[in-house]
Motif scaffolding. Sequence first.
Motif, PDB file in Angstrom:
ATOM      1  N   UNK A 266      32.758  53.787   9.928  1.00  0.00           N
ATOM      2  CA  UNK A 266      33.839  53.892   8.938  1.00  0.00           C
ATOM      3  C   UNK A 266      34.751  55.066   9.250  1.00  0.00           C
ATOM      4  N   UNK A 267      34.161  56.187   9.631  1.00  0.00           N
ATOM      5  CA  UNK A 267      34.971  57.365   9.964  1.00  0.00           C
ATOM      6  C   UNK A 267      35.897  57.088  11.137  1.00  0.00           C
ATOM      7  N   UNK A 268      35.370  56.425  12.167  1.00  0.00           N
ATOM      8  CA  UNK A 268      36.208  56.152  13.333  1.00  0.00           C
ATOM      9  C   UNK A 268      37.287  55.136  12.999  1.00  0.00           C
ATOM     10  N   UNK A 269      36.937  54.110  12.218  1.00  0.00           N
ATOM     11  CA  UNK A 269      37.941  53.108  11.833  1.00  0.00           C
ATOM     12  C   UNK A 269      39.092  53.759  11.078  1.00  0.00           C
ATOM     13  N   UNK A 270      38.753  54.634  10.140  1.00  0.00           N
ATOM     14  CA  UNK A 270      39.801  55.334   9.387  1.00  0.00           C
ATOM     15  C   UNK A 270      40.556  56.293  10.303  1.00  0.00           C
ATOM     16  N   UNK A 271      39.836  56.919  11.246  1.00  0.00           N
ATOM     17  CA  UNK A 271      40.495  57.792  12.209  1.00  0.00           C
ATOM     18  C   UNK A 271      41.504  57.046  13.062  1.00  0.00           C
ATOM     19  N   UNK A 272      41.145  55.850  13.500  1.00  0.00           N
ATOM     20  CA  UNK A 272      42.094  55.027  14.261  1.00  0.00           C
ATOM     21  C   UNK A 272      43.316  54.682  13.424  1.00  0.00           C
ATOM     22  N   UNK A 273      43.077  54.370  12.162  1.00  0.00           N
ATOM     23  CA  UNK A 273      44.168  54.043  11.241  1.00  0.00           C
ATOM     24  C   UNK A 273      45.127  55.229  11.098  1.00  0.00           C
ATOM     25  N   UNK A 274      44.560  56.414  10.881  1.00  0.00           N
ATOM     26  CA  UNK A 274      45.383  57.616  10.758  1.00  0.00           C
ATOM     27  C   UNK A 274      46.163  57.861  12.054  1.00  0.00           C
ATOM     28  N   UNK A 275      45.475  57.710  13.180  1.00  0.00           N
ATOM     29  CA  UNK A 275      46.098  57.969  14.478  1.00  0.00           C
ATOM     30  C   UNK A 275      47.275  57.030  14.733  1.00  0.00           C
TER      31      UNK A 275
ATOM     32  N   UNK B 250      49.234  49.783  28.513  1.00  0.00           N
ATOM     33  CA  UNK B 250      50.596  50.253  28.750  1.00  0.00           C
ATOM     34  C   UNK B 250      51.355  50.556  27.457  1.00  0.00           C
ATOM     35  N   UNK B 251      50.773  50.210  26.308  1.00  0.00           N
ATOM     36  CA  UNK B 251      51.479  50.356  25.034  1.00  0.00           C
ATOM     37  C   UNK B 251      51.140  51.678  24.369  1.00  0.00           C
ATOM     38  N   UNK B 252      52.156  52.389  23.868  1.00  0.00           N
ATOM     39  CA  UNK B 252      51.888  53.666  23.218  1.00  0.00           C
ATOM     40  C   UNK B 252      51.683  53.524  21.708  1.00  0.00           C
ATOM     41  N   UNK B 253      51.756  52.289  21.205  1.00  0.00           N
ATOM     42  CA  UNK B 253      51.480  52.074  19.782  1.00  0.00           C
ATOM     43  C   UNK B 253      50.072  51.506  19.564  1.00  0.00           C
TER      44      UNK B 253
ATOM     45  N   UNK C 187      49.107  55.222  12.549  1.00  0.00           N
ATOM     46  CA  UNK C 187      50.238  55.394  11.632  1.00  0.00           C
ATOM     47  C   UNK C 187      50.944  56.733  11.833  1.00  0.00           C
ATOM     48  N   UNK C 188      50.203  57.798  12.083  1.00  0.00           N
ATOM     49  CA  UNK C 188      50.815  59.118  12.272  1.00  0.00           C
ATOM     50  C   UNK C 188      51.140  59.405  13.741  1.00  0.00           C
ATOM     51  N   UNK C 189      50.812  58.465  14.631  1.00  0.00           N
ATOM     52  CA  UNK C 189      51.154  58.547  16.061  1.00  0.00           C
ATOM     53  C   UNK C 189      50.603  59.816  16.718  1.00  0.00           C
ATOM     54  N   UNK C 190      49.371  60.153  16.384  1.00  0.00           N
ATOM     55  CA  UNK C 190      48.790  61.404  16.871  1.00  0.00           C
ATOM     56  C   UNK C 190      48.584  61.369  18.386  1.00  0.00           C
ATOM     57  N   UNK C 191      47.927  60.319  18.881  1.00  0.00           N
ATOM     58  CA  UNK C 191      47.679  60.240  20.322  1.00  0.00           C
ATOM     59  C   UNK C 191      48.976  60.127  21.112  1.00  0.00           C
TER      60      UNK C 191
ATOM     61  N   UNK D 285      56.653  43.186  19.688  1.00  0.00           N
ATOM     62  CA  UNK D 285      56.999  43.895  18.466  1.00  0.00           C
ATOM     63  C   UNK D 285      56.813  43.086  17.201  1.00  0.00           C
ATOM     64  N   UNK D 286      55.950  42.078  17.261  1.00  0.00           N
ATOM     65  CA  UNK D 286      55.715  41.231  16.089  1.00  0.00           C
ATOM     66  C   UNK D 286      54.709  41.834  15.128  1.00  0.00           C
ATOM     67  N   UNK D 287      53.952  42.838  15.588  1.00  0.00           N
ATOM     68  CA  UNK D 287      53.211  43.730  14.703  1.00  0.00           C
ATOM     69  C   UNK D 287      53.473  45.151  15.217  1.00  0.00           C
ATOM     70  N   UNK D 288      53.191  46.149  14.350  1.00  0.00           N
ATOM     71  CA  UNK D 288      53.627  47.511  14.664  1.00  0.00           C
ATOM     72  C   UNK D 288      52.653  48.288  15.534  1.00  0.00           C
ATOM     73  N   UNK D 289      51.375  47.971  15.464  1.00  0.00           N
ATOM     74  CA  UNK D 289      50.421  48.754  16.243  1.00  0.00           C
ATOM     75  C   UNK D 289      48.996  48.311  16.006  1.00  0.00           C
ATOM     76  N   UNK D 290      48.075  48.950  16.739  1.00  0.00           N
ATOM     77  CA  UNK D 290      46.665  48.602  16.627  1.00  0.00           C
ATOM     78  C   UNK D 290      45.803  49.798  17.005  1.00  0.00           C
ATOM     79  N   UNK D 291      44.619  49.847  16.407  1.00  0.00           N
ATOM     80  CA  UNK D 291      43.594  50.821  16.775  1.00  0.00           C
ATOM     81  C   UNK D 291      42.340  50.050  17.124  1.00  0.00           C
ATOM     82  N   UNK D 292      41.863  50.183  18.364  1.00  0.00           N
ATOM     83  CA  UNK D 292      40.810  49.308  18.869  1.00  0.00           C
ATOM     84  C   UNK D 292      39.653  50.102  19.461  1.00  0.00           C
ATOM     85  N   UNK D 293      38.482  49.893  18.904  1.00  0.00           N
ATOM     86  CA  UNK D 293      37.257  50.468  19.476  1.00  0.00           C
ATOM     87  C   UNK D 293      36.484  49.417  20.258  1.00  0.00           C
TER      88      UNK D 293
END
Length: 334
Positions: A119-128, A285-288, A130-134, A263-271
Amino acid sequence: MAQIHTNQTLSVNLPEVLVLGPPSIFRIYEKHLSQKFMLLKPWESPIPLEEFLSIHAQNTTAVLTSSVVAYLSSALRLLPSVRLVVTSSVGLDHIDLKECRRRGISVAYAPSVFSADVANLAVGLWVDVLRKISAANCFLKTGLWPVKGDYPLATKLGGKRVGIIGLGRIGREVAKRLEAFGSKISYQSREKKPSVSYPFYTDVCELASNSDVLIICCALNDQTYHLINREVLQALGRQGVIINAARGAIIDEKALVQFLQEGKIAGAGLDVFEHEPNVPEELLELDNVVFSPHSAVFTEESCKDLYDLVVGNLKAFFSNKPLLSPVQFDDFMR
């Protein structure tokens, strides 16, 4: 029971446990396990796997495995004496539960050891995402800040509509964390949870169309394979984000790549990924898109807890006592 010798040449009898899976999965607690059990490790043998299994077929009653073992079902067919399978994972998609029940093989798993960490990592990916941390980190480290000036605006976290797919142990932990961000939570699951007040959707597309973010927390099975397909991604829309720390094949990866590229969706966080450890070059190759290498479950603390649970289940089995975390077949075979 196998006989081994200690450095003092004393003979001790240890229960035999066949370990099936890549050695890297078990090295974190292999040393400690070997003090309590005689571990049969095919990767240390020069002979082919099938021959190794046939040699130990009659005496092997317990198997230790993990979620990455795709050949478990075929291996079990060569092991007629097996009465227990212990998996170090939450997911059970690598185990033929119907066949295990038919043969009277008990299955033990790790249903709650990893819940908080995943759960922590999933939420961390979400934060990353949306806030474009990486992406911002890369922007700075590659020297683009002085050249291009201010980094593009990120997206606010508070108030986002988050749809959780699968409100089991991990899904509930995710929801609890998202509440602190002021998220508007809804969910889709096999059935409505009577103790939950979040809006419930029976249809994943309907959930997606009413969400800014989808977080996948469900198990992989016949019903959830490619559950996230083109229709769901279309419903999520251009501003939508998808997070997956469950199983890769829940998403149609080819469709995901196309929707992200166009660009049909805005981004993804994948473990997790559909064909691990291979990740599509187009995604890289995608930065989102933010990645982690199927590592949500692995922390020092969770590995210690997992070791205790694995040992506890094996000890219980060899002592003819109830398993600590048995799979209740009816809960997974509806």
